[in-house]
Design a protein around this motif. Structure first.
Motif, mmCIF file in Angstrom:
data_model
loop_
_atom_site.group_PDB
_atom_site.id
_atom_site.type_symbol
_atom_site.label_atom_id
_atom_site.label_comp_id
_atom_site.label_asym_id
_atom_site.label_seq_id
_atom_site.Cartn_x
_atom_site.Cartn_y
_atom_site.Cartn_z
ATOM 1 N N MET A 3 0.837 -1.196 0.000
ATOM 2 C CA MET A 3 0.000 0.000 0.000
ATOM 3 C C MET A 3 0.879 1.256 0.000
ATOM 4 O O MET A 3 2.015 1.204 0.473
ATOM 5 N N PRO A 4 0.400 2.367 -0.561
ATOM 6 C CA PRO A 4 1.187 3.604 -0.567
ATOM 7 C C PRO A 4 1.436 4.095 0.858
ATOM 8 O O PRO A 4 0.797 3.647 1.811
ATOM 9 N N LEU A 5 2.352 5.043 0.984
ATOM 10 C CA LEU A 5 2.661 5.589 2.304
ATOM 11 C C LEU A 5 1.448 6.287 2.899
ATOM 12 O O LEU A 5 0.725 7.005 2.207
ATOM 13 N N GLU A 40 4.379 3.630 -10.815
ATOM 14 C CA GLU A 40 3.703 2.912 -11.892
ATOM 15 C C GLU A 40 3.251 1.523 -11.449
ATOM 16 O O GLU A 40 3.413 0.527 -12.151
ATOM 17 N N GLY A 41 2.696 1.471 -10.234
ATOM 18 C CA GLY A 41 2.142 0.234 -9.709
ATOM 19 C C GLY A 41 3.122 -0.704 -9.055
ATOM 20 O O GLY A 41 2.717 -1.729 -8.488
#
Length: 369
Positions: free
Chosen positions: A1-3, A23-24
């Motif tokens: 998951m992103p920060l 980019e994923g």
């Protein structure tokens, strides 16, 4: 998951968890660390800076990513330092940290501020830039930097070029000057001067005082940290405390909007806003204008050491100098007239009269056998 940020059980600061993605794909992480900020906005700034840094690093490589601009993004600068860093970043922002040397930082002075002194170059260019680079060293492991001070020859050469001395001799205040000032000053400015003259407080420490920084029961005031010295309580005289407690409430105002801000003991919102008022007071009192620094710290040390013969070590401790040699070199001002000193060396010593008795003259005539 992103920060993303989250509240930590044992810390007042928000913490960060997750990965930096591009980019994923995950390119850095996982993260489990403090953002260094207790606010959501501060944590988001940390995430934005870290994401930008890691994506830049991913695209161009480690060394190219670690530029001065990258180091600025992860430096927690106050408003004053941020203003100083903007023009520096324009000059060397794209330079890799591995290519920045002390010589390079010192060379920015003549280019960015050609008419300034070497002291100004050091204070407004070298010091903030060095702090940014060494902060990146602590956080990212990039090279640290040491910078040698400008030499006295460099200072003199720059002063010659700009036809102005960079280190002007200050005139310290004395009791008569303080009395004349306070006689015509309003209560707030009079009390502020007496506090600085009595405690060697710096102007920024004085104007930053709020009502909670005054402890009437223990007869002491709280002075914030300044110039590498820790904050702490400082004892004052009973007369000084009485003056502080008698001051009417005074709030600072936003100079642009006029909006009332926090209450401060002396009513000023910055370390320079006193200047015009003090010039008016000095003119009315018929005394030369002295800056708060000359009237306060210079006056404090000269009064104790030169006029009252207090031990310099004791005076330095009372003024919160860690090294007594510094105030003796900078803050102690001689007051003996040079001409009177020269009188100790008479160029023409008094010629004493010959004290020898004249030889007795021989008598004429026969002498006894």
């Amino acid at each position: 998951m992103p920060l993303e940020s989250y509240k930590h059980k044992t810390s007042s600061n928000l913490w960060i968890k997750g990965w930096v993605e591009f980019e994923g794909a995950r390119i850095a992480g996982p993260y489990r660390c403090s953002s260094g900020s207790p606010t959501k906005a501060g944590a988001e700034n940390w995430i934005a800076a870290e994401t930008k840094y890691q994506r830049h690093k991913h695209m161009v490589g480690e060394e190219a990513a670690q530029t001065f601009s990258d180091a600025v993004l992860i430096y927690n600068a106050n408003t004053k330092t941020a203003r100083q860093l903007l023009p520096i970043d324009r000059e060397i922002g794209a330079t890799p940290l591995t290519k920045i040397t002390g010589k390079l930082l010192k060379s920015l002075g003549p280019k960015m501020k050609p008419l300034a002194s070497t002291d100004t170059w050091w204070r407004e260019i070298v010091t903030p830039a060095r702090a940014v680079i060494n902060n990146a060293h602590e956080l990212k492991g990039t090279p640290a930097i040491k910078v040698r001070q400008y030499s006295s020859n460099e200072r003199v050469a720059q002063d010659t070029r700009r036809k102005k001395a960079s280190r002007v001799t200050r005139t310290p205040s004395d009791r008569d000057w303080v009395a004349a000032f306070c006689k015509v000053a309003d209560p707030h400015n009079a009390a502020m001067l007496r506090l600085m003259f009595e405690t060697a407080a710096r102007i920024d420490q004085a104007v930053s005082m709020t009502p909670i920084d005054v402890d009437e029961e223990k007869c002491q005031v709280w002075l914030k940290a300044q110039k590498g010295h820790a904050a702490g309580w400082v004892k004052v005289s009973k007369e000084m405390m009485a003056d502080l407690m008698a001051l009417p409430k005074k709030f600072t105002r936003n100079p642009r909007t006029g909006k009332l801000l926090e209450q401060r003991v002396f009513g000023y919102n910055s370390s320079t806003s006193y200047n015009n008022r003090w010039k008016t007071i000095c003119k009315k009192a018929g005394i030369p204008y002295l800056s708060a620094h000359a009237a306060g710290r210079h006056g404090f040390f000269t009064e104790l050491v030169v006029r009252l013969n207090v031990n310099p070590i004791d005076a330095a401790e009372a003024g919160r100098w860690s090294d007594a040699s510094l105030p003796m070199r900078v803050y102690a001002h001689p007051e003996t007239d040079e001409a009177s000193l020269r009188e100790h060396f008479r160029t023409k010593p008094v010629q004493h009269k010959n004290s020898k008795q004249p030889k007795p003259r021989k008598k004429k005539g026969n002498t006894d056998d």
